[in-house]
Design a protein around this motif. Structure first.
Motif, PDB file in Angstrom:
ATOM      1  N   TRP A 235      -9.184 -10.395  -1.758  1.00 61.79           N
ATOM      2  CA  TRP A 235      -8.881  -9.059  -1.256  1.00 61.79           C
ATOM      3  C   TRP A 235     -10.194  -8.364  -0.878  1.00 61.79           C
ATOM      4  N   TYR A 236     -10.182  -7.726   0.254  1.00 59.91           N
ATOM      5  CA  TYR A 236     -11.287  -6.922   0.733  1.00 59.91           C
ATOM      6  C   TYR A 236     -10.739  -5.536   1.075  1.00 59.91           C
ATOM      7  N   ARG A 237     -11.645  -4.574   1.190  1.00 54.49           N
ATOM      8  CA  ARG A 237     -11.207  -3.250   1.598  1.00 54.49           C
ATOM      9  C   ARG A 237     -12.250  -2.603   2.496  1.00 54.49           C
ATOM     10  N   GLN A 238     -11.751  -1.690   3.315  1.00 57.18           N
ATOM     11  CA  GLN A 238     -12.643  -0.952   4.198  1.00 57.18           C
ATOM     12  C   GLN A 238     -12.233   0.511   4.184  1.00 57.18           C
ATOM     13  N   ALA A 239     -13.143   1.329   3.675  1.00 54.75           N
ATOM     14  CA  ALA A 239     -12.926   2.772   3.645  1.00 54.75           C
ATOM     15  C   ALA A 239     -13.421   3.374   4.962  1.00 54.75           C
ATOM     16  N   PRO A 240     -12.925   4.544   5.307  1.00 52.80           N
ATOM     17  CA  PRO A 240     -13.362   5.185   6.560  1.00 52.80           C
ATOM     18  C   PRO A 240     -14.867   5.339   6.621  1.00 52.80           C
ATOM     19  N   GLY A 241     -15.465   4.867   7.696  1.00 50.81           N
ATOM     20  CA  GLY A 241     -16.893   4.996   7.893  1.00 50.81           C
ATOM     21  C   GLY A 241     -17.748   4.042   7.084  1.00 50.81           C
ATOM     22  N   LYS A 242     -17.117   3.108   6.405  1.00 56.12           N
ATOM     23  CA  LYS A 242     -17.876   2.175   5.567  1.00 56.12           C
ATOM     24  C   LYS A 242     -17.603   0.732   5.997  1.00 56.12           C
ATOM     25  N   GLN A 243     -18.475  -0.159   5.547  1.00 55.91           N
ATOM     26  CA  GLN A 243     -18.292  -1.572   5.844  1.00 55.91           C
ATOM     27  C   GLN A 243     -17.215  -2.171   4.951  1.00 55.91           C
ATOM     28  N   ARG A 244     -16.627  -3.233   5.455  1.00 59.21           N
ATOM     29  CA  ARG A 244     -15.649  -3.957   4.655  1.00 59.21           C
ATOM     30  C   ARG A 244     -16.361  -4.600   3.469  1.00 59.21           C
ATOM     31  N   GLU A 245     -15.724  -4.558   2.306  1.00 56.10           N
ATOM     32  CA  GLU A 245     -16.347  -5.099   1.103  1.00 56.10           C
ATOM     33  C   GLU A 245     -15.350  -5.925   0.304  1.00 56.10           C
ATOM     34  N   LEU A 246     -15.902  -6.891  -0.432  1.00 49.56           N
ATOM     35  CA  LEU A 246     -15.074  -7.702  -1.310  1.00 49.56           C
ATOM     36  C   LEU A 246     -14.586  -6.860  -2.480  1.00 49.56           C
TER      37      LEU A 246
ATOM     38  N   THR B 111      -3.314  -3.202   4.582  1.00 50.07           N
ATOM     39  CA  THR B 111      -2.342  -2.260   4.049  1.00 50.07           C
ATOM     40  C   THR B 111      -3.114  -1.074   3.485  1.00 50.07           C
ATOM     41  N   LEU B 112      -2.701   0.127   3.844  1.00 59.35           N
ATOM     42  CA  LEU B 112      -3.454   1.327   3.507  1.00 59.35           C
ATOM     43  C   LEU B 112      -3.112   1.816   2.108  1.00 59.35           C
ATOM     44  N   VAL B 113      -4.147   2.035   1.329  1.00 56.28           N
ATOM     45  CA  VAL B 113      -4.021   2.646   0.007  1.00 56.28           C
ATOM     46  C   VAL B 113      -4.722   3.991   0.047  1.00 56.28           C
ATOM     47  N   THR B 114      -3.990   5.033  -0.287  1.00 64.77           N
ATOM     48  CA  THR B 114      -4.555   6.381  -0.323  1.00 64.77           C
ATOM     49  C   THR B 114      -4.369   6.942  -1.717  1.00 64.77           C
TER      50      THR B 114
ATOM     51  N   GLY C 149       0.816  -1.207   0.000  1.00 67.27           N
ATOM     52  CA  GLY C 149       0.000   0.000   0.000  1.00 67.27           C
ATOM     53  C   GLY C 149       0.849   1.255   0.000  1.00 67.27           C
ATOM     54  N   GLY C 150       0.183   2.377  -0.194  1.00 64.82           N
ATOM     55  CA  GLY C 150       0.902   3.638  -0.192  1.00 64.82           C
ATOM     56  C   GLY C 150       0.037   4.763  -0.698  1.00 64.82           C
ATOM     57  N   LEU C 151       0.678   5.889  -0.948  1.00 65.85           N
ATOM     58  CA  LEU C 151      -0.007   7.071  -1.461  1.00 65.85           C
ATOM     59  C   LEU C 151       0.259   7.186  -2.953  1.00 65.85           C
ATOM     60  N   VAL C 152      -0.813   7.349  -3.712  1.00 66.93           N
ATOM     61  CA  VAL C 152      -0.676   7.442  -5.164  1.00 66.93           C
ATOM     62  C   VAL C 152      -1.662   8.482  -5.677  1.00 66.93           C
ATOM     63  N   GLN C 153      -1.318   9.109  -6.779  1.00 67.80           N
ATOM     64  CA  GLN C 153      -2.230  10.089  -7.367  1.00 67.80           C
ATOM     65  C   GLN C 153      -3.335   9.387  -8.149  1.00 67.80           C
ATOM     66  N   SER C 154      -4.423  10.077  -8.300  1.00 71.63           N
ATOM     67  CA  SER C 154      -5.530   9.555  -9.104  1.00 71.63           C
ATOM     68  C   SER C 154      -5.023   9.199 -10.500  1.00 71.63           C
ATOM     69  N   GLY C 155      -5.417   8.027 -10.973  1.00 71.49           N
ATOM     70  CA  GLY C 155      -4.954   7.533 -12.262  1.00 71.49           C
ATOM     71  C   GLY C 155      -3.720   6.662 -12.178  1.00 71.49           C
ATOM     72  N   GLY C 156      -3.126   6.608 -11.004  1.00 73.83           N
ATOM     73  CA  GLY C 156      -1.905   5.826 -10.823  1.00 73.83           C
ATOM     74  C   GLY C 156      -2.170   4.354 -10.585  1.00 73.83           C
TER      75      GLY C 156
ATOM     76  N   ALA D 240      -8.679   3.147   0.930  1.00 73.23           N
ATOM     77  CA  ALA D 240      -9.184   2.213   1.940  1.00 73.23           C
ATOM     78  C   ALA D 240      -8.013   1.422   2.510  1.00 73.23           C
ATOM     79  N   VAL D 241      -8.291   0.706   3.564  1.00 72.26           N
ATOM     80  CA  VAL D 241      -7.362  -0.318   4.042  1.00 72.26           C
ATOM     81  C   VAL D 241      -7.729  -1.614   3.329  1.00 72.26           C
ATOM     82  N   TYR D 242      -6.760  -2.238   2.724  1.00 75.75           N
ATOM     83  CA  TYR D 242      -6.970  -3.459   1.954  1.00 75.75           C
ATOM     84  C   TYR D 242      -6.471  -4.657   2.764  1.00 75.75           C
ATOM     85  N   PHE D 243      -7.309  -5.685   2.807  1.00 69.04           N
ATOM     86  CA  PHE D 243      -7.021  -6.891   3.572  1.00 69.04           C
ATOM     87  C   PHE D 243      -7.071  -8.109   2.657  1.00 69.04           C
ATOM     88  N   CYS D 244      -6.260  -9.102   2.942  1.00 74.88           N
ATOM     89  CA  CYS D 244      -6.408 -10.394   2.287  1.00 74.88           C
ATOM     90  C   CYS D 244      -7.074 -11.359   3.264  1.00 74.88           C
ATOM     91  N   LYS D 245      -7.796 -12.307   2.700  1.00 73.35           N
ATOM     92  CA  LYS D 245      -8.578 -13.218   3.516  1.00 73.35           C
ATOM     93  C   LYS D 245      -8.648 -14.594   2.889  1.00 73.35           C
TER      94      LYS D 245
END
Length: 114
Positions: free
Chosen positions: A35-46, A108-111, A8-15, A90-95
């Motif tokens: 892989w699942y992800r959870q954005a701030p204030g949202k439920q974890r999603e596939l 791992t955080l992706v911004t 994960g890391g910080l990337v610009q839009s389109g990257g 979001a924070v990305y998780f493997c499961k």
């Protein structure tokens, strides 16, 4: 069972980014992993998953932009993300499921900046 996500890391839009998830403690090659992800204030999603036979499944929001893959020799799951958007932040998780129990790696955080 251990799952360790990275990339994960910080990337610009389109990257692009590639996430990795290293597995240990179970027979990785015969289990579906995802892989699942959870954005701030949202439920974890596939985001995407892949079976032992390499059949893939994607959330509509990432189809055509993300690619899930696995390397059974390296016991590693990947997520190649392209054309990233701010809403992918979001924070990305493997499961995986093992003996009827869910196992999650640390996220791992992706911004994505606009």
């Amino acid at each position: 069972v251990q799952l360790q996500a990275s990339g994960g890391g910080l990337v610009q839009s389109g990257g692009s980014l590639r996430l990795s998830c290293k597995a240990a403690g179970f027979n990785f090659s015969i289990h579906t992993v995802g892989w699942y992800r959870q954005a701030p204030g949202k439920q974890r999603e596939l985001v995407a998953d892949i079976t032992s036979g390499h059949t893939t499944n994607y959330a509509d929001s990432v189809k055509g932009r993300f690619t899930i893959s696995r390397d059974n020799i390296r016991r590693t799951l990947y997520l190649q993300m392209t054309s990233l958007k701010p809403e992918d932040t979001a924070v990305y998780f493997c499961k995986t499921m093992y003996r009827n129990r869910e196992y999650w790696g640390r996220g791992t955080l992706v911004t994505v900046s606009s």
